[in-house]
Design a protein around this motif. Structure first.
Motif, short mmCIF file in Angstrom:
data_model
loop_
_atom_site.label_atom_id
_atom_site.label_comp_id
_atom_site.label_asym_id
_atom_site.label_seq_id
_atom_site.Cartn_x
_atom_site.Cartn_y
_atom_site.Cartn_z
N PHE A 9 45.31 17.10 8.80
CA PHE A 9 43.94 16.69 8.69
C PHE A 9 43.84 15.12 8.49
O PHE A 9 44.63 14.61 7.71
CB PHE A 9 42.97 17.45 7.48
CG PHE A 9 43.31 18.74 7.31
CD1 PHE A 9 42.24 19.64 8.20
CD2 PHE A 9 44.29 19.43 6.62
CE1 PHE A 9 42.21 20.70 7.85
CE2 PHE A 9 44.10 20.66 6.57
CZ PHE A 9 43.29 21.42 7.16
N ALA A 10 43.34 14.38 9.55
CA ALA A 10 43.21 12.96 9.16
C ALA A 10 42.07 12.50 9.82
O ALA A 10 41.28 13.13 10.75
CB ALA A 10 44.41 12.46 9.97
N ARG A 11 41.65 11.15 9.59
CA ARG A 11 40.36 10.59 10.23
C ARG A 11 40.71 9.62 11.23
O ARG A 11 41.64 8.65 10.81
CB ARG A 11 39.50 10.27 9.09
CG ARG A 11 38.10 9.87 9.26
CD ARG A 11 37.51 9.10 8.00
NE ARG A 11 37.95 8.25 7.34
CZ ARG A 11 37.75 8.34 5.88
NH1 ARG A 11 36.84 9.18 5.19
NH2 ARG A 11 38.35 7.38 5.26
N SER A 12 40.18 9.70 12.38
CA SER A 12 40.46 8.57 13.33
C SER A 12 39.13 8.51 14.48
O SER A 12 38.87 9.56 14.58
CB SER A 12 41.79 8.71 13.90
OG SER A 12 41.89 7.81 15.02
N ASN A 13 39.06 7.53 15.11
CA ASN A 13 38.24 7.29 15.95
C ASN A 13 39.02 8.05 17.40
O ASN A 13 38.25 8.28 18.34
CB ASN A 13 37.88 5.83 16.44
CG ASN A 13 36.91 5.62 15.32
OD1 ASN A 13 36.16 6.35 14.58
ND2 ASN A 13 36.81 4.22 14.83
N SER A 38 35.98 18.15 15.86
CA SER A 38 36.10 16.87 14.76
C SER A 38 34.79 17.41 13.80
O SER A 38 33.94 17.93 14.28
CB SER A 38 35.78 15.86 15.57
OG SER A 38 36.78 15.40 16.20
N ARG A 39 35.12 16.81 12.66
CA ARG A 39 34.16 16.99 11.72
C ARG A 39 33.63 15.69 11.38
O ARG A 39 33.91 14.67 11.85
CB ARG A 39 34.72 17.59 10.17
CG ARG A 39 35.69 18.79 10.52
CD ARG A 39 34.97 19.76 9.59
NE ARG A 39 35.70 21.29 9.82
CZ ARG A 39 35.20 22.08 9.44
NH1 ARG A 39 34.27 22.30 8.92
NH2 ARG A 39 35.79 23.43 9.61
N PRO A 40 32.50 15.69 10.68
CA PRO A 40 31.64 14.56 10.53
C PRO A 40 32.66 13.40 9.64
O PRO A 40 33.70 13.68 9.03
CB PRO A 40 30.48 14.86 9.33
CG PRO A 40 30.31 16.21 9.56
CD PRO A 40 31.64 16.92 10.18
N GLY A 41 32.41 12.17 10.10
CA GLY A 41 33.33 11.05 9.39
C GLY A 41 34.44 10.96 10.21
O GLY A 41 35.36 10.19 9.70
N GLY A 42 34.53 11.45 11.45
CA GLY A 42 35.78 11.36 12.43
C GLY A 42 36.86 12.35 11.97
O GLY A 42 38.08 12.07 12.28
N ARG A 66 44.78 4.27 9.23
CA ARG A 66 44.28 3.61 8.20
C ARG A 66 43.07 4.24 7.38
O ARG A 66 42.02 3.91 6.87
CB ARG A 66 43.59 2.28 8.81
CG ARG A 66 44.41 1.13 9.45
CD ARG A 66 43.42 -0.04 9.74
NE ARG A 66 44.67 -0.93 10.35
CZ ARG A 66 44.82 -1.07 11.73
NH1 ARG A 66 43.91 -0.18 12.74
NH2 ARG A 66 45.73 -1.83 12.58
N ALA A 67 43.48 5.57 7.13
CA ALA A 67 42.68 6.66 6.50
C ALA A 67 43.42 7.58 5.88
O ALA A 67 44.67 7.68 5.99
CB ALA A 67 41.79 7.21 7.21
N PRO A 68 42.77 8.38 4.68
CA PRO A 68 43.82 9.35 4.07
C PRO A 68 44.02 10.41 5.19
O PRO A 68 43.36 10.64 6.10
CB PRO A 68 42.86 9.78 2.87
CG PRO A 68 41.82 8.83 2.80
CD PRO A 68 41.75 7.85 4.15
N ALA A 69 45.09 11.29 4.88
CA ALA A 69 45.51 12.35 5.67
C ALA A 69 46.13 13.22 4.71
O ALA A 69 46.66 13.11 3.88
CB ALA A 69 46.56 11.87 6.84
N CYS A 70 46.13 14.61 5.41
CA CYS A 70 46.92 15.77 4.57
C CYS A 70 47.46 16.60 5.55
O CYS A 70 47.04 16.76 6.66
CB CYS A 70 46.14 16.26 3.36
SG CYS A 70 44.32 16.97 3.85
#
Length: 150
Positions: A9-13, A38-42, A66-70
């Motif tokens: 799981f991670a957030r990215s454009n 994709s979920r809200p917030g990327g 450049r965002a949290p990940a798990c």
């Protein structure tokens, strides 16, 4: 039998599979990776078969995104150890489904002859209760009320 493998799981454009951490995957392996909507917030999710992907890749993924990940190490769709990393380097872990985790993590007696016989003893059930209490005690107070929804 349920799913066993890793969820990332991670957030990215950008698509997560474009992260350099996955550059070592050949095209055949990349073709087996499943991406979820994709979920809200990327937030994005990648599903890897067992043996591919692990929490050792988190620092590189966090640096790239450049965002949290798990990463969740899932066993038979019923148990997961989730390891996360934020952008400051703070690492955390949490078990999902503490009842099953406690049963798997309980320490077996050293003189155990037959594990199957031990599983139905009062001593085993007592050990599981103690392990579950240990796991419960590790849950931060601000996370106790968290509810997961599908």
């Amino acid at each position: 039998m349920g799913f066993s493998g890793h969820l990332v799981f991670a957030r990215s454009n950008r698509p997560l599979l474009e992260a350099p951490v996955f550059d070592s995957f050949d095209e055949e392996l990349k073709a087996t990776v499943r991406t979820w909507e994709s979920r809200p917030g990327g937030w994005q999710t990648l599903r890897f078969d067992h043996g591919v992907g692990n929490d050792a890749d988190l620092p590189a993924l966090v640096e790239w995104s450049r965002a949290p990940a798990c990463v969740a190490d899932v066993s038979d769709s019923s148990l997961a150890l989730v390891t996360g990393l934020d952008t400051t380097g703070q690492r955390w872990q949490a078990w999902l489904n503490l009842d099953i985790a406690a049963r798997l993590l309980v320490k077996e007696p050293e003189d155990l002859d037959d594990q199957l016989l031990w599983l139905d003893t009062p001593e085993f059930h007592d050990a599981v209760r103690h392990k579950r209490a240990e796991l419960d005690a590790e849950i931060p107070t601000d996370a106790e009320g968290a509810v997961a929804s599908a």
